[in-house]
Design a protein around this motif. Structure first.
Motif, short mmCIF file in Angstrom:
data_model
loop_
_atom_site.label_atom_id
_atom_site.label_comp_id
_atom_site.label_asym_id
_atom_site.label_seq_id
_atom_site.Cartn_x
_atom_site.Cartn_y
_atom_site.Cartn_z
N GLU A 53 -6.20 -1.38 2.78
CA GLU A 53 -6.94 -0.87 1.16
C GLU A 53 -5.42 -0.24 0.87
O GLU A 53 -5.79 0.45 -0.39
N LEU A 54 -4.77 0.31 1.93
CA LEU A 54 -4.15 0.74 1.38
C LEU A 54 -2.29 -0.44 0.51
O LEU A 54 -1.55 0.28 2.12
N ASP A 55 -2.79 0.37 -0.61
CA ASP A 55 -0.75 -0.72 -1.26
C ASP A 55 0.15 0.03 -0.55
O ASP A 55 1.07 -1.09 -0.55
N SER A 56 0.43 0.93 -1.15
CA SER A 56 2.01 1.69 -0.33
C SER A 56 2.53 1.59 0.91
O SER A 56 3.66 1.11 0.84
N SER A 76 -12.46 -9.60 9.28
CA SER A 76 -11.33 -8.88 8.88
C SER A 76 -10.35 -9.51 8.65
O SER A 76 -9.69 -10.21 9.04
N ARG A 77 -9.83 -9.08 7.13
CA ARG A 77 -8.79 -9.43 7.09
C ARG A 77 -7.84 -8.83 6.36
O ARG A 77 -8.00 -7.64 5.45
N SER A 99 -10.15 -4.49 13.74
CA SER A 99 -10.78 -5.30 12.57
C SER A 99 -11.53 -3.61 11.95
O SER A 99 -10.89 -3.54 10.46
N VAL A 100 -11.22 -2.78 11.95
CA VAL A 100 -11.36 -1.28 11.28
C VAL A 100 -9.64 -1.32 10.63
O VAL A 100 -9.36 -0.66 9.62
N GLY A 101 -8.56 -0.74 11.82
CA GLY A 101 -7.36 -0.69 11.99
C GLY A 101 -6.92 -1.35 10.90
O GLY A 101 -6.35 -1.08 9.44
N LEU A 102 -7.40 -2.99 10.26
CA LEU A 102 -6.56 -4.17 9.82
C LEU A 102 -7.61 -3.97 8.68
O LEU A 102 -6.54 -4.13 7.51
N GLU A 103 -8.66 -3.46 8.43
CA GLU A 103 -9.41 -3.83 7.40
C GLU A 103 -8.89 -2.59 6.22
O GLU A 103 -8.33 -2.28 4.93
#
Length: 578
Positions: free
Chosen positions: A501-504, A130-131, A493-497
């Motif tokens: 996705e939340l640019d703001s 996850s990145r 991993s879910v938290g990081l992904e």
């Protein structure tokens, strides 16, 4: 008509009168050197504090300041490294820290050819892959973070470059007496009715009597010991390996700048690849002590191979490589063959960037995924490999609390030591210097005693909690990524992904983490930018947004079932509290 003095002028006159009176009192102590401020420690933090102090005109015109350093600072002043060699002690200087150094006048003395912008940062989980990616181009509300046309989250440079720039700045101002090649042999309190001042005994026989004593003297701080300030902390079961790495230019013929920092969190510890030039980068790898010792004593080609593998191979293969390297028959040829076999077993395309042996396609064009991992390390700078233990340490106070420890303050590593995964040692120290200089400035302007507890309390209030938050977040991040337990890996991993996705949210994290440079300078500690945060804790804060606050389990609780979600939350809580 008699001249009427305004309250402000009256305070200034009285202050100068008290200052002149103190000078006369000083004259009665003929065996002592008399100073208003003595800074012990001539590293970047101590020099930054000295520069910040003399950047203030009221301080420069009214206080005597001395800096004591055991090393020979002439070697730093005469630092003229070859253009293709680099120190293995580097730091990521945030925009907030850079802004502070600009305001005190030292950034213009830093060799800009030996600084490199970090425009992007990629961090990923070594188990799940996850990145999260942070990019300066995503900072829509960025202020003053562009240098030479390049937007940057931070700038990489050698600590010696910063130290040299600070010394040049002090030489230009000429308001600080630097006493180097002299050790502090003893610090005692002056025996005087009503409370004496610190007396600093040096190895050359001098006694420095000072109104305010500042410890910028590192983890084993004599000033902290004199002040009787306790500290709490522990040693991690890891050691850091540092080295200067050489590699081909990124993107080969595409002339892609080397402005991306990479960090992969392996269960044995994080490994970071920090760009210095188009063909050189710095390594900071935290790993188990036996592995760190084996790598440090091996052929440099072994380290190069292990670094390449650590960013490319799955975690299970890295585990086997660690055991292989600790075996008696671990030669560089055998290690290369083992890596080659593992790449084949994981079906890694030999023309992919994830192959250690072939980083380009058959027609010479870089593979499409070349920017997802660092370039292939081809060699290590001779003599640059080093290893050191990793500690967590935090002083219980930044100023002397007891009568015996009065008139003292701590900054930098004397006050706190942090895990290198955050790259925060220098930035936190610069923020300390900034805040302490502001308190001294305010005390001088108001005619107060600069060494009094009243004058120093704002410094402790401004920095202690900020540093503690960063220390705690970094420690939790280290522990959170040290496990391979399935539910914990899933939740983090879910938290990081999701955060990725939340640019703001990412922009807000970057701005709050020192990526945004302040546009104005205010000497009040409450209004100064927080130079202590950096790009590395952005990952920590991203994790805390979801995984760290354990809301991830709740978000998908229905999918797991109430019992499973509850167990994940408990597991995360237990790891965060360890």
């Amino acid at each position: 008509m008699p001249c009427r003095l305004t309250p402000l002028i009256r305070r200034a006159v009285l202050s100068k009168g008290r200052h002149r009176q103190s000078r006369r009192l000083f004259a009665t102590h003929s065996n002592n050197d008399e100073w208003d401020i003595v800074i012990v420690g001539g590293g970047p933090n101590g020099l930054a504090l000295a520069s910040a102090l003399v950047a203030s005109q009221p301080i420069r015109e009214s206080l005597r300041i001395a800096l004591v350093e055991a090393a020979d600072l002439d070697k730093v002043r005469q630092w003229t490294p070859d253009s293709d060699t680099y120190s293995n002690r580097v730091s990521s200087i945030t925009n907030a820290s850079k802004d502070f150094m600009q305001k005190i006048g030292c950034w213009t003395h830093v060799d800009r050819h030996r600084t490199n912008p970090i425009a992007e940062m990629q961090v990923w989980d070594g188990v799940s892959d996850s990145r999260i990616t942070f990019s300066a181009s995503d900072m829509k509300h960025q202020v003053n973070a562009e240098i030479d046309g390049v937007k940057a989250i931070a700038h990489m440079t050698e600590n010696l470059n910063i130290q040299c720039g600070l010394l040049r700045n002090l030489a230009e101002r000429g308001a600080v007496s630097i006493i180097d090649k002299v050790k502090v042999s003893q610090i005692v309190r002056e025996q005087k009715e009503g409370g004496g001042w610190p007396l600093v005994h040096t190895s050359d026989g001098r006694v420095l009597r000072t109104r305010l004593l500042v410890g910028a003297d590192g983890f084993n701080s004599p000033v902290r010991a004199y002040a009787g300030i306790e500290s709490f902390g522990w040693s991690y079961d890891t050691r850091a390996i540092v080295a200067t790495l050489f590699h081909p230019p990124r993107g080969l013929g595409l002339h892609v700048p080397n402005t991306t920092a990479y960090q992969r969190f392996l269960p044995t510890g994080p490994i970071a690849f920090l760009p210095l030039t188009s063909t050189a980068s710095s390594l900071v790898w935290s790993t188990k002590p036996d592995l760190a010792e084996a790598i440090s004593k091996s052929d440099p080609a072994v380290l190069a191979t292990m670094v390449n593998a650590a960013f490319r191979l799955p975690e299970i293969s890295m585990r086997h490589l660690h055991h292989f390297l600790l075996g008696e028959t671990a030669t560089i040829d055998a290690l290369l063959e083992e890596v080659r076999w593992r790449e084949r077993s994981h079906d890694i395309d030999p023309h992919s960037a994830y192959s250690t042996f072939t980083s380009t396609s058959q027609d010479g064009i870089p593979p499409g995924d070349y920017d997802s991992i660092p370039p292939i390390v081809t060699s290590i700078q001779p003599g640059s490999i080093a290893s050191f233990p990793i500690r967590f340490n935090h002083a219980e106070s930044y100023i002397g609390e007891s009568d015996e420890g009065a008139r003292t303050a701590l900054i930098g590593d004397a006050a706190h030591t942090i895990h290198p995964l955050a790259g925060q040692g220098l930035n936190m120290g610069l923020a300390d210097a900034d805040a302490l200089a502001a308190c001294v400035h305010n005390a001088v302007v108001l005619g107060n005693d600069i060494g009094s507890r009243t004058a120093l309390i704002p410094y402790a209030r401004a920095r202690y909690f900020e540093n503690h938050k960063l220390l705690a977040a970094t420690d939790k991040l280290h522990k959170l990524y040290s496990t391979t337990l399935g539910p914990v890996v899933w939740a983090r991993s879910v938290g990081l992904e999701v955060v990725n996705e939340l640019d703001s949210v990412k922009e807000a994290l970057m701005m709050s983490a020192g990526g945004n440079s302040s546009s104005s300078y205010d000497p009040s500690p409450a209004n100064r930018s927080n130079a202590g945060d950096s790009l590395w804790p952005m990952a920590a804060r991203g994790v805390e947004v979801l995984s760290g606050t354990f809301d991830t389990a709740k978000l998908v609780g229905k999918g797991l079932g109430g019992l499973a979600a509850s167990n994940v939350t408990k597991l995360l809580s237990s790891y965060a509290k360890r």
